[in-house]
Every structure is written in C-alpha cells, then in structure tokens.
Design a protein around this motif. Structure first.
Motif, short mmCIF file in Angstrom:
data_model
loop_
_atom_site.label_atom_id
_atom_site.label_comp_id
_atom_site.label_asym_id
_atom_site.label_seq_id
_atom_site.Cartn_x
_atom_site.Cartn_y
_atom_site.Cartn_z
N MET A 169 24.46 -52.27 15.18
CA MET A 169 25.73 -51.55 15.24
C MET A 169 25.70 -50.37 14.29
SD MET A 169 27.53 -53.25 17.42
CE MET A 169 29.14 -52.51 17.13
N GLY A 170 26.46 -49.35 14.65
CA GLY A 170 26.50 -48.18 13.79
C GLY A 170 27.88 -47.57 13.72
N TRP A 171 28.10 -46.81 12.65
CA TRP A 171 29.28 -45.97 12.51
C TRP A 171 28.82 -44.51 12.49
CZ3 TRP A 171 34.19 -47.50 12.96
CH2 TRP A 171 34.51 -48.84 12.73
N PHE A 172 29.52 -43.70 13.22
CA PHE A 172 29.29 -42.26 13.26
C PHE A 172 30.64 -41.57 13.05
CE2 PHE A 172 24.91 -41.95 14.84
CZ PHE A 172 24.68 -43.28 15.18
N ARG A 173 30.58 -40.28 12.76
CA ARG A 173 31.82 -39.52 12.62
C ARG A 173 31.63 -38.11 13.15
NH1 ARG A 173 32.04 -39.09 5.97
NH2 ARG A 173 30.36 -37.54 5.73
N GLN A 174 32.75 -37.52 13.53
CA GLN A 174 32.73 -36.16 14.07
C GLN A 174 33.93 -35.40 13.56
OE1 GLN A 174 32.33 -35.95 18.33
NE2 GLN A 174 31.57 -33.85 18.22
N VAL A 203 36.87 -37.99 12.98
CA VAL A 203 37.07 -39.14 13.85
C VAL A 203 35.85 -40.05 13.69
CG1 VAL A 203 37.37 -39.94 16.22
CG2 VAL A 203 38.44 -37.81 15.48
N TYR A 204 36.11 -41.32 13.43
CA TYR A 204 35.04 -42.28 13.20
C TYR A 204 34.85 -43.15 14.43
CZ TYR A 204 34.63 -41.05 8.30
OH TYR A 204 34.39 -40.38 7.12
N GLY A 221 23.88 -50.70 19.89
CA GLY A 221 22.60 -50.35 20.47
C GLY A 221 21.59 -51.46 20.25
N VAL A 222 20.40 -51.22 20.74
CA VAL A 222 19.36 -52.24 20.66
C VAL A 222 18.70 -52.25 19.29
CG1 VAL A 222 17.16 -53.01 21.62
CG2 VAL A 222 18.95 -52.12 23.14
N TYR A 223 18.47 -51.05 18.75
CA TYR A 223 17.70 -50.94 17.52
C TYR A 223 18.52 -50.31 16.40
CZ TYR A 223 13.92 -51.47 20.90
OH TYR A 223 13.12 -51.92 21.91
N LEU A 224 18.16 -50.62 15.18
CA LEU A 224 18.71 -49.95 14.01
C LEU A 224 18.29 -48.48 14.08
CD1 LEU A 224 20.18 -50.89 11.30
CD2 LEU A 224 17.94 -50.59 10.25
N SER A 225 19.23 -47.59 14.14
CA SER A 225 18.89 -46.19 14.32
C SER A 225 19.96 -45.29 13.74
CB SER A 225 18.72 -45.87 15.81
OG SER A 225 18.46 -44.50 16.00
N VAL A 226 19.54 -44.07 13.33
CA VAL A 226 20.48 -43.06 12.85
C VAL A 226 20.80 -42.05 13.94
CG1 VAL A 226 19.58 -43.33 10.51
CG2 VAL A 226 18.69 -41.50 11.98
N ARG A 227 20.23 -42.22 15.12
CA ARG A 227 20.37 -41.24 16.20
C ARG A 227 21.49 -41.62 17.15
NH1 ARG A 227 14.01 -40.29 17.84
NH2 ARG A 227 13.32 -39.55 15.78
N VAL A 228 22.32 -40.67 17.47
CA VAL A 228 23.40 -40.87 18.43
C VAL A 228 22.86 -41.37 19.76
CG1 VAL A 228 25.18 -39.69 19.78
CG2 VAL A 228 24.92 -39.18 17.34
N THR A 229 21.74 -40.81 20.18
CA THR A 229 21.19 -41.12 21.50
C THR A 229 20.63 -42.53 21.62
OG1 THR A 229 19.11 -40.12 20.80
CG2 THR A 229 20.66 -38.72 22.02
N GLU A 230 20.47 -43.23 20.51
CA GLU A 230 19.91 -44.58 20.55
C GLU A 230 20.96 -45.65 20.79
OE1 GLU A 230 16.73 -45.47 20.37
OE2 GLU A 230 16.00 -43.42 20.12
N TYR A 231 22.22 -45.25 20.88
CA TYR A 231 23.30 -46.21 21.05
C TYR A 231 23.85 -46.16 22.47
CZ TYR A 231 23.07 -47.05 16.09
OH TYR A 231 22.62 -47.41 14.84
N ASP A 232 24.10 -47.33 23.03
CA ASP A 232 24.47 -47.44 24.44
C ASP A 232 25.98 -47.53 24.67
OD1 ASP A 232 21.71 -49.61 24.41
OD2 ASP A 232 21.71 -47.62 25.32
N TYR A 233 26.70 -48.06 23.70
CA TYR A 233 28.14 -48.29 23.88
C TYR A 233 28.88 -47.66 22.70
CZ TYR A 233 26.32 -51.76 27.11
OH TYR A 233 25.64 -52.38 28.13
N TRP A 234 30.02 -47.06 23.02
CA TRP A 234 30.81 -46.35 22.02
C TRP A 234 32.28 -46.71 22.15
CZ3 TRP A 234 28.78 -42.98 18.40
CH2 TRP A 234 27.43 -42.67 18.56
N GLY A 235 32.97 -46.72 21.00
CA GLY A 235 34.41 -46.85 21.00
C GLY A 235 35.06 -45.50 21.20
N GLN A 236 36.38 -45.49 21.20
CA GLN A 236 37.14 -44.26 21.46
C GLN A 236 37.39 -43.46 20.19
OE1 GLN A 236 38.55 -47.14 20.93
NE2 GLN A 236 40.19 -46.61 19.48
N GLY A 237 37.14 -44.07 19.03
CA GLY A 237 37.28 -43.37 17.76
C GLY A 237 38.62 -43.62 17.08
N THR A 238 38.61 -43.48 15.76
CA THR A 238 39.83 -43.58 14.97
C THR A 238 39.81 -42.46 13.93
OG1 THR A 238 41.22 -45.08 13.64
CG2 THR A 238 38.84 -45.24 13.31
N GLN A 239 40.94 -41.81 13.77
CA GLN A 239 41.03 -40.64 12.89
C GLN A 239 41.17 -41.07 11.44
OE1 GLN A 239 41.03 -37.13 13.67
NE2 GLN A 239 40.87 -36.99 11.43
#
Length: 122
Positions: free
Chosen positions: A34-39, A93-94, A99-117
């Motif tokens: 699992m990962g957390w990203f922000r934009q 927005v967080y 995803g399958v693997y521990l990764s820092v890349r956005v493209t390595e994750y298959d499922y995403w939430g809608q985000g929270t501000q």
C-alpha cells in the motif's frame, strides 16, 4: 477489484497533526503493498510513503521522513498515515493506493482512492 476510500483530511495549522485513513472493500488488503501519494495544484502526483503487505518494511519520501508514519491494520482492512509537524508545503490532495510491490512509482499501483484534501495554514 479493490475499492479504496480515504478520510481524515482537513484544515490544520502549521506544526499540527492529522491522521489519514484508507478503508478498503472488495478484497482484503492482505494481498497488497500500500502507498500514500499526494498531488498539489499544478503539480504531478508524488510519492509520500509505502508499506509492505505485512508491515515489515516501509519507505518514505525525503520531504516527510521523520514526520509522517505509515501503518496498516489488515484485520480492519485499513491503511493509515500519521502526519506530524505539518508544513504549508504538505498541502495537497492525498491518495491511497494498492499494488503488488513496494514501490515509489505511481505507475506500479493498480487501485486508487478518490483522495482527501489536506490544507496546512501558515
């Protein structure tokens, strides 16, 4: 399929704390890293933190290391991000992701939430 829903965002003053949650449904999170990203506005989505399926390994971006803590409770099918010593530059927005693997890349994750501000005022 996995559905992810983030919660816990809001407005906080600089130096304050927030805890984000990401609740999963559809499939158990036990199978996923699992990962957390922000934009932030006008910027690309960036890596924040990631954790292995069993929680035995984590990685953080340099910008949050020492201030944020990622954790998970597979029994509750929930991912967390404890954010301390928040700065105005943490405003974004967080998103949580699975995803399958521990990764820092956005493209390595298959499922995403809608985000929270998250907004940090100075």
């Amino acid at each position: 399929q996995v559905q992810l829903v983030e919660s816990g965002g809001g407005l906080v003053q600089a130096g304050g704390s927030l805890t984000l949650s990401c609740a999963a449904s559809g499939r158990t999170l036990h199978y996923f890293a699992m990962g957390w990203f922000r934009q932030a506005p006008g910027k690309e989505r960036e890596f924040v933190a990631t954790i292995t399926w069993n929680g035995d390994n984590t990685r953080y971006s340099d910008s949050v290391k020492g201030r944020f803590t990622i954790s998970r409770d597979n029994a509750k099918n929930t991912l967390y991000l404890q954010m301390n010593s928040l700065k105005p530059e943490d405003t974004a927005v967080y998103y949580c992701a699975a995803g399958v693997y521990l990764s820092v890349r956005v493209t390595e994750y298959d499922y995403w939430g809608q985000g929270t501000q998250v907004t940090v005022s100075s």
